[in-house]
Motif scaffolding. Sequence first.
Motif, PDB file in Angstrom:
ATOM      1  N   ALA A  25       4.309 -16.042   4.088  1.00 19.07           N
ATOM      2  CA  ALA A  25       3.464 -14.851   4.133  1.00 19.07           C
ATOM      3  C   ALA A  25       4.240 -13.684   4.749  1.00 19.07           C
ATOM      4  CB  ALA A  25       2.206 -15.131   4.938  1.00 19.07           C
ATOM      5  N   ARG A  26       4.217 -12.502   4.062  1.00 23.30           N
ATOM      6  CA  ARG A  26       4.891 -11.302   4.560  1.00 23.30           C
ATOM      7  C   ARG A  26       3.964 -10.090   4.386  1.00 23.30           C
ATOM      8  NH1 ARG A  26       7.695 -14.401   6.575  1.00 23.30           N
ATOM      9  NH2 ARG A  26       9.986 -14.560   6.540  1.00 23.30           N
ATOM     10  N   VAL A  27       3.886  -9.282   5.434  1.00 20.97           N
ATOM     11  CA  VAL A  27       3.127  -8.027   5.397  1.00 20.97           C
ATOM     12  C   VAL A  27       4.135  -6.876   5.483  1.00 20.97           C
ATOM     13  CG1 VAL A  27       1.397  -6.590   6.508  1.00 20.97           C
ATOM     14  CG2 VAL A  27       1.105  -9.089   6.456  1.00 20.97           C
ATOM     15  N   VAL A  28       4.187  -6.085   4.438  1.00 18.23           N
ATOM     16  CA  VAL A  28       5.134  -4.969   4.382  1.00 18.23           C
ATOM     17  C   VAL A  28       4.421  -3.683   4.831  1.00 18.23           C
ATOM     18  CG1 VAL A  28       6.698  -3.623   2.929  1.00 18.23           C
ATOM     19  CG2 VAL A  28       6.338  -6.076   2.477  1.00 18.23           C
ATOM     20  N   PRO A  29       4.917  -2.989   5.859  1.00 19.81           N
ATOM     21  CA  PRO A  29       4.254  -1.756   6.329  1.00 19.81           C
ATOM     22  C   PRO A  29       4.348  -0.626   5.284  1.00 19.81           C
ATOM     23  CG  PRO A  29       5.785  -2.620   7.967  1.00 19.81           C
ATOM     24  CD  PRO A  29       6.066  -3.347   6.681  1.00 19.81           C
ATOM     25  N   GLN A  30       3.535   0.428   5.504  1.00 20.28           N
ATOM     26  CA  GLN A  30       3.576   1.614   4.641  1.00 20.28           C
ATOM     27  C   GLN A  30       4.919   2.319   4.795  1.00 20.28           C
ATOM     28  OE1 GLN A  30       1.182   2.479   2.488  1.00 20.28           O
ATOM     29  NE2 GLN A  30       2.391   4.230   1.751  1.00 20.28           N
ATOM     30  N   GLN A  31       5.447   2.863   3.701  1.00 16.39           N
ATOM     31  CA  GLN A  31       6.732   3.550   3.661  1.00 16.39           C
ATOM     32  C   GLN A  31       7.884   2.630   4.052  1.00 16.39           C
ATOM     33  OE1 GLN A  31       5.992   6.139   1.637  1.00 16.39           O
ATOM     34  NE2 GLN A  31       7.519   7.318   2.779  1.00 16.39           N
ATOM     35  N   LEU A  46       9.698  -5.989  -2.322  1.00 20.13           N
ATOM     36  CA  LEU A  46       8.304  -6.020  -1.893  1.00 20.13           C
ATOM     37  C   LEU A  46       7.909  -4.656  -1.347  1.00 20.13           C
ATOM     38  CD1 LEU A  46       8.213  -9.481  -0.050  1.00 20.13           C
ATOM     39  CD2 LEU A  46       7.794  -8.976  -2.463  1.00 20.13           C
ATOM     40  N   ASN A  47       6.889  -4.059  -1.938  1.00 18.74           N
ATOM     41  CA  ASN A  47       6.368  -2.784  -1.447  1.00 18.74           C
ATOM     42  C   ASN A  47       5.308  -3.032  -0.382  1.00 18.74           C
ATOM     43  OD1 ASN A  47       7.965  -1.192  -3.230  1.00 18.74           O
ATOM     44  ND2 ASN A  47       6.581  -1.745  -4.910  1.00 18.74           N
ATOM     45  N   ALA A  48       4.696  -1.945   0.096  1.00 22.20           N
ATOM     46  CA  ALA A  48       3.719  -2.060   1.183  1.00 22.20           C
ATOM     47  C   ALA A  48       2.556  -2.966   0.761  1.00 22.20           C
ATOM     48  CB  ALA A  48       3.209  -0.673   1.558  1.00 22.20           C
ATOM     49  N   GLY A  49       2.162  -3.917   1.655  1.00 23.79           N
ATOM     50  CA  GLY A  49       1.052  -4.826   1.379  1.00 23.79           C
ATOM     51  C   GLY A  49       1.363  -6.253   1.819  1.00 23.79           C
ATOM     52  N   PHE A  50       0.500  -7.200   1.398  1.00 30.76           N
ATOM     53  CA  PHE A  50       0.627  -8.628   1.762  1.00 30.76           C
ATOM     54  C   PHE A  50       1.252  -9.380   0.593  1.00 30.76           C
ATOM     55  CE2 PHE A  50      -1.010 -12.959   2.176  1.00 30.76           C
ATOM     56  CZ  PHE A  50      -0.629 -13.244   3.486  1.00 30.76           C
ATOM     57  N   HIS A  51       2.249 -10.238   0.917  1.00 29.45           N
ATOM     58  CA  HIS A  51       2.964 -10.968  -0.125  1.00 29.45           C
ATOM     59  C   HIS A  51       3.217 -12.405   0.333  1.00 29.45           C
ATOM     60  CE1 HIS A  51       3.892  -7.148  -2.227  1.00 29.45           C
ATOM     61  NE2 HIS A  51       4.053  -6.662  -0.993  1.00 29.45           N
ATOM     62  N   PHE A  52       3.355 -13.328  -0.681  1.00 32.53           N
ATOM     63  CA  PHE A  52       3.719 -14.728  -0.429  1.00 32.53           C
ATOM     64  C   PHE A  52       5.101 -14.997  -1.006  1.00 32.53           C
ATOM     65  CE2 PHE A  52      -0.879 -15.268   0.047  1.00 32.53           C
ATOM     66  CZ  PHE A  52      -0.935 -16.060   1.176  1.00 32.53           C
ATOM     67  N   LEU A  53       5.898 -15.737  -0.258  1.00 32.91           N
ATOM     68  CA  LEU A  53       7.212 -16.155  -0.713  1.00 32.91           C
ATOM     69  C   LEU A  53       7.222 -17.667  -0.930  1.00 32.91           C
ATOM     70  CD1 LEU A  53       9.467 -14.096   1.751  1.00 32.91           C
ATOM     71  CD2 LEU A  53       8.679 -13.442  -0.527  1.00 32.91           C
ATOM     72  N   VAL A  54       8.156 -18.102  -1.741  1.00 30.58           N
ATOM     73  CA  VAL A  54       8.319 -19.552  -1.971  1.00 30.58           C
ATOM     74  C   VAL A  54       9.066 -20.123  -0.778  1.00 30.58           C
ATOM     75  CG1 VAL A  54       9.298 -21.324  -3.459  1.00 30.58           C
ATOM     76  CG2 VAL A  54       8.347 -19.211  -4.454  1.00 30.58           C
ATOM     77  N   HIS A  64      14.187  -1.861   4.428  1.00 34.25           N
ATOM     78  CA  HIS A  64      14.528  -0.434   4.338  1.00 34.25           C
ATOM     79  C   HIS A  64      13.280   0.411   4.577  1.00 34.25           C
ATOM     80  CE1 HIS A  64      18.546  -1.219   2.800  1.00 34.25           C
ATOM     81  NE2 HIS A  64      18.025  -2.065   1.923  1.00 34.25           N
ATOM     82  N   SER A  65      13.510   1.535   5.226  1.00 32.62           N
ATOM     83  CA  SER A  65      12.442   2.533   5.394  1.00 32.62           C
ATOM     84  C   SER A  65      12.621   3.623   4.342  1.00 32.62           C
ATOM     85  CB  SER A  65      12.502   3.151   6.797  1.00 32.62           C
ATOM     86  OG  SER A  65      11.563   4.205   6.913  1.00 32.62           O
ATOM     87  N   LEU A  66      11.517   3.997   3.720  1.00 35.21           N
ATOM     88  CA  LEU A  66      11.551   5.054   2.705  1.00 35.21           C
ATOM     89  C   LEU A  66      11.330   6.442   3.312  1.00 35.21           C
ATOM     90  CD1 LEU A  66       9.538   3.332  -0.168  1.00 35.21           C
ATOM     91  CD2 LEU A  66      12.010   3.362   0.208  1.00 35.21           C
ATOM     92  N   LYS A  67      11.212   6.506   4.614  1.00 32.15           N
ATOM     93  CA  LYS A  67      11.026   7.796   5.272  1.00 32.15           C
ATOM     94  C   LYS A  67      12.345   8.577   5.293  1.00 32.15           C
ATOM     95  CE  LYS A  67       7.481   5.957   8.399  1.00 32.15           C
ATOM     96  NZ  LYS A  67       7.116   5.727   9.819  1.00 32.15           N
ATOM     97  N   GLU A  68      12.202   9.892   5.401  1.00 26.28           N
ATOM     98  CA  GLU A  68      13.389  10.728   5.569  1.00 26.28           C
ATOM     99  C   GLU A  68      13.996  10.459   6.939  1.00 26.28           C
ATOM    100  OE1 GLU A  68      14.579  15.493   5.614  1.00 26.28           O
ATOM    101  OE2 GLU A  68      12.700  14.834   4.706  1.00 26.28           O
TER     102      GLU A  68
END
Length: 309
Positions: A25-31, A46-54, A64-68
């Motif tokens: 289980a992985r939770v990716v923060p916004q940006q 993986l973009n922002a949200g909840f994801h499952f990995l094998v 990586h952060s997508l912020k400036e």
Amino acid sequence: MPISPATIVLIVLAAVVVFVLFRTARVVPQQAVFVVERLGRYHGTLNAGFHFLVPFVDRVAYRHSLKERAVDIAQQVCITRDNVQISVDGVLYLQVIDPERASYGINDYVFAISQLAQTTLRSEVGKIDLDRTFEERATINMSVVREVDKASDPWGVKVLRYEIRDIAPPRDVLSAMEKQMRAEREKRAVILASEADREAQINRAEGEKQRVIRESEAQREKQINEAQGEAEAIRAVATATAEGVRQVAEAISAPGGFESAQLRVAEQYVTEFGRLASESNSMILPANLTDVAGAVATAMNVIRKGSDA
């Protein structure tokens, strides 16, 4: 109380489940984005949200952060075109736009971009003189952004802008620049004073010119008026004389007029001769003082000829 084997098995199973959930289980923060590898190879992002990995197959390799992001460019010594050493530092603003290329395109894109910005800055400063480095900041900034952004494109990083933070010439150069600026200000002050004096002299000359013109125009008008007055006076005298002569001619032409004119001429002759004798002690006398009739006859002959004419 001893723990039964079944309880131990349940505890172990629970621990395994928790470990598996933690690994999958992985939770990716916004940006933010996570780069996932499956068995050592790139699998996805993986973009922002909840994801499952094998479990035991997938792993998060890069984050990586997508912020400036603002990156401090360390101070460095640059040499201008006129061989003056100056210390320059700045701030570079960048943003990750392709996480995959940012992960696998280069080992450390921040370090690489910082070094590239420094070398580009030295190259751009070397193209201009010291005096222009302060006024050409915007041009230098745009040149650095253009070159670094072109080089960082394969790395999936966008360079947004670069700002020179400080330019520090050597102490002796600063002293010389201050003297130059002081001399330039004094020069401008002298020029402004001379221009003001020139304008004042021009204004005075223009005023004097206008005064002379006005006086000459006034003198001309005066002369014109005096000439017109004299002309009018001469005209009036001539008119009066002509009128007198006309009246005399008419009087002589009238009955008894000629005899009256003879008497008047004789009286005038005697009167003027007497006045001349009373005003001067020495005078030239005609040979025949008693020939009044001859003088009167001569005058009347002239009058007669004038009347006939």
